[in-house]
Each structure stands twice: as structure tokens, then as C-alpha cells.
Write an enzyme that holds these catalytic residues in place. Structure first.
Site, PDB file in Angstrom:
ATOM      1  N   HIS A  33       0.839  -1.207   0.000  1.00 48.56           N
ATOM      2  CA  HIS A  33       0.000   0.000   0.000  1.00 48.56           C
ATOM      3  C   HIS A  33       0.874   1.257   0.000  1.00 48.56           C
ATOM      4  O   HIS A  33       1.745   1.423   0.855  1.00 48.56           O
ATOM      5  CB  HIS A  33      -0.881  -0.036   1.252  1.00 48.56           C
ATOM      6  CG  HIS A  33      -1.887   1.071   1.358  1.00 48.56           C
ATOM      7  ND1 HIS A  33      -3.103   1.045   0.700  1.00 48.56           N
ATOM      8  CD2 HIS A  33      -1.875   2.230   2.055  1.00 48.56           C
ATOM      9  CE1 HIS A  33      -3.792   2.136   0.993  1.00 48.56           C
ATOM     10  NE2 HIS A  33      -3.067   2.878   1.817  1.00 48.56           N
ATOM     11  N   MET A 137     -11.918   4.332   5.221  1.00 46.81           N
ATOM     12  CA  MET A 137     -10.930   4.925   6.114  1.00 46.81           C
ATOM     13  C   MET A 137     -11.435   4.784   7.548  1.00 46.81           C
ATOM     14  O   MET A 137     -12.531   5.232   7.882  1.00 46.81           O
ATOM     15  CB  MET A 137     -10.724   6.413   5.797  1.00 46.81           C
ATOM     16  CG  MET A 137      -9.979   6.692   4.507  1.00 46.81           C
ATOM     17  SD  MET A 137      -8.414   5.801   4.315  1.00 46.81           S
ATOM     18  CE  MET A 137      -7.456   6.420   5.705  1.00 46.81           C
ATOM     19  N   GLY A 176      -6.279   2.232   8.548  1.00 51.26           N
ATOM     20  CA  GLY A 176      -6.131   3.136   9.684  1.00 51.26           C
ATOM     21  C   GLY A 176      -6.325   2.454  11.023  1.00 51.26           C
ATOM     22  O   GLY A 176      -7.409   1.975  11.341  1.00 51.26           O
ATOM     23  N   GLY A 177      -5.237   2.345  11.780  1.00 50.28           N
ATOM     24  CA  GLY A 177      -5.333   1.795  13.138  1.00 50.28           C
ATOM     25  C   GLY A 177      -5.629   0.307  13.194  1.00 50.28           C
ATOM     26  O   GLY A 177      -6.161  -0.195  14.196  1.00 50.28           O
ATOM     27  N   GLY A 197       0.141  -0.053   8.843  1.00 45.39           N
ATOM     28  CA  GLY A 197       1.435   0.616   8.869  1.00 45.39           C
ATOM     29  C   GLY A 197       2.158   0.342  10.169  1.00 45.39           C
ATOM     30  O   GLY A 197       3.092  -0.471  10.239  1.00 45.39           O
TER      31      GLY A 197
HETATM   32  C1  DX5 Z   1      -3.412   7.312   6.535  1.00 49.23           C
HETATM   33  C2  DX5 Z   1      -2.911   6.324   5.521  1.00 49.23           C
HETATM   34  C3  DX5 Z   1      -2.695   4.969   6.052  1.00 49.23           C
HETATM   35  C4  DX5 Z   1      -1.664   4.866   7.156  1.00 49.23           C
HETATM   36  C5  DX5 Z   1      -1.974   3.655   7.984  1.00 49.23           C
HETATM   37  O1  DX5 Z   1      -3.777   8.472   5.901  1.00 49.23           O
HETATM   38  O2  DX5 Z   1      -3.854   6.221   4.464  1.00 49.23           O
HETATM   39  O3  DX5 Z   1      -2.424   4.042   5.012  1.00 49.23           O
HETATM   40  O4  DX5 Z   1      -0.360   4.809   6.684  1.00 49.23           O
HETATM   41  O5  DX5 Z   1      -1.132   3.627   9.086  1.00 49.23           O
HETATM   42  P1  DX5 Z   1      -1.537   2.914  10.462  1.00 49.23           P
HETATM   43  O6  DX5 Z   1      -1.724   1.475  10.162  1.00 49.23           O
HETATM   44  O7  DX5 Z   1      -0.365   3.201  11.325  1.00 49.23           O
HETATM   45  O8  DX5 Z   1      -2.816   3.564  10.942  1.00 49.23           O
HETATM   46 ZN    ZN Z   2      -3.643   4.600   2.970  1.00 50.17          ZN
END
Ligand code: DX5
Ligand code: ZN
Length: 224
Positions: A33, A137, A176-177, A197
Site C-alpha cells: 500500500h 478509512m 487506519g489503526g 502501517g
Molecule cells: C493514513 C494512511 C494509512 C496509514 C496507515 O492516511 O492512508 O495508510 O499509513 O497507518 P496505520 O496502520 O499506522 O494507521
Molecule cells: Zn492509505
């Protein structure tokens, strides 16, 4: 339904991006991603076409480009040319969403619609048949490391219902999260692709991060 982990390279070490991508691949990731941010649509700047192009040479895995930019219609096809096999566009920013989704598909990639936490699912009604996947999201876009918004679970359930009622093959992705505590319930609710992430790269061993998410995704939940 098969669960796929799509590590978000936003949380990777950019000085060794190729190695981090190989590590998540070893851990069982099946999608990479890429968060493209322009400092206008979201309050952050990240990567663009050159990085996607380089990544396409560093991995065989499909690249999923999440466009958080003000004029997605202007750049979407260029991301496919750069090597993306999935391109997603925010419903909030594109007044000609169907045209953009069509253009992505015509280039040979999968087209996705992204929907922010505050945007109701009704915003997807007309465009849904033009999309191969919907990206929900579960944080407000712009940054990694934010907390999962709990109402996203119900949004997934309602979207799943909408897709089934219409007999569409649309897949659901979430971003996200995402971590070991919420992945099983979301998988049971109908999510197939999990962007992650922090939970993949935050612990210092990205391969293990992916493996742990995959393991946690099959835990039995009350939803089944
Ligand atoms: C946020 C991004 C996500 C983010 C996810 O705007 O679209 O892809 O990198 O990160 P985590 O998993 O740490 O929430
Ligand atoms: Zn993203």
C-alpha cells in the site's frame, strides 16, 4: 473470505524501502500500500510517481496506490503507468468519480473508491458499480499511527450489506489503526484487504508484524 495484508510503506524505513518490502513479502503480505499525499487534500506530503515506479521494480506484489490528492483524475492513469495495479480515489474530492474509475480500469488496473470516516455510505451509491473495491478509512487520512475509529466496524457491516443486496463483486479494504485487536472482527464483518502501517513496521520486525496480523485475523469472533 481470504484475508490479505497490505502493509503501508508510509511507516517503513525509507532508507531501506526495498528491504522492508521484501521483509513483508516474506511475512505473507500480498499487496503493498502506497500513500500518496499532496499537502492539499490532506495536511501531509509523502510520495509520488517516482517512488511507485521504483517499487514496481523492487517487488512482484501488486502496488495499491491510495491517492490523497486534490486532482486524482489528473494523475490516476499515470500511477497505473508507473506500475500500480490498484488505484483508489477519494469520493470527497472527485466531481467526476465514475470517469476516473473507468479510466483506471481501462488502463488495466483495479479501481477503488475511498471514503472518509465522516462521509456517509450513501455517497457511494451511484459509483459503486464502477469500482472493484471500496477502501473504508478508519482514521482521518493524513498520518500513520492514529487510533482506529470504532464506528468503522458498523460501517463495514452496512457496506457489506449494500454490496450483497446489489449482487456486486466489490471487495472491501480498510485503512487506519488496524492491529491484532480489531482484525478478526473486521474480517468477520466482510473486510478482505487490511492496510497496516504501525502494526507491521512499528515493532522492528516487519515480517513478524504481517504474520501476527494474519494469525490474529482468523481468531473466532462473536460475529461468525
Ligand atoms: C493514513 C494512511 C494509512 C496509514 C496507515 O492516511 O492512508 O495508510 O499509513 O497507518 P496505520 O496502520 O499506522 O494507521
Ligand atoms: Zn492509505
Amino acid at each position: 473470505m481470504k484475508v490479505e495484508i497490505a502493509p503501508s510503506i508510509l511507516s517503513a524505513d525509507f532508507t531501506r524501502l526495498g528491504e522492508d518490502v521484501q521483509a513483508v513479502e516474506r511475512g505473507g503480505a500480498t499487496i503493498i500500500h502506497c500513500d500518496v499525499m499532496d499537502g492539499h487534500f490532506v495536511p501531509n506530503l509523502t510520495i509520488g510517481l517516482p517512488v511507485v515506479k521504483s517499487l514496481s521494480r523492487a517487488t512482484q506484489l501488486p502496488l495499491d496506490t491510495h491517492l490523497m490528492i486534490s486532482e486524482p483524475g489528473r494523475y490516476a492513469e499515470q500511477f497505473v503507468e508507473a506500475g500500480a495495479s490498484m488505484v483508489s480515489v477519494h469520493v470527497e474530492i472527485d466531481p467526476h468519480l465514475n470517469r476516473t474509475l473507468d479510466a483506471i480500469r481501462k488502463k488495466g488496473a483495479q479501481a477503488g473508491i475511498v471514503i472518509n470516516p465522516a462521509t456517509p455510505l450513501s455517497a457511494l451509491e451511484e459509483a459503486l458499480p464502477f469500482a472493484d473495491f471500496v477502501l473504508i478509512m478508519s482514521v482521518n487520512p493524513g498520518f500513520g499511527g492514529q487510533k482506529f475509529i470504532p464506528t468503522s466496524l458498523d460501517k463495514v457491516r452496512r457496506l457489506r450489506r449494500m454490496i450483497v443486496e446489489r449482487g456486486l463483486p466489490t471487495r472491501i479494504e480498510i485503512d487506519g489503526g488496524i492491529d491484532r485487536t480489531n482484525i478478526a472482527e473486521l474480517a468477520a464483518a466482510g473486510v478482505e484487504i487490511f492496510v497496516a502501517g504501525t502494526s507491521v513496521f512499528g515493532g522492528g520486525d516487519p515480517a513478524r508484524g504481517v504474520r501476527e496480523l494474519l494469525e490474529a485475523s482468523t481468531a473466532v469472533t462473536s460475529d461468525k
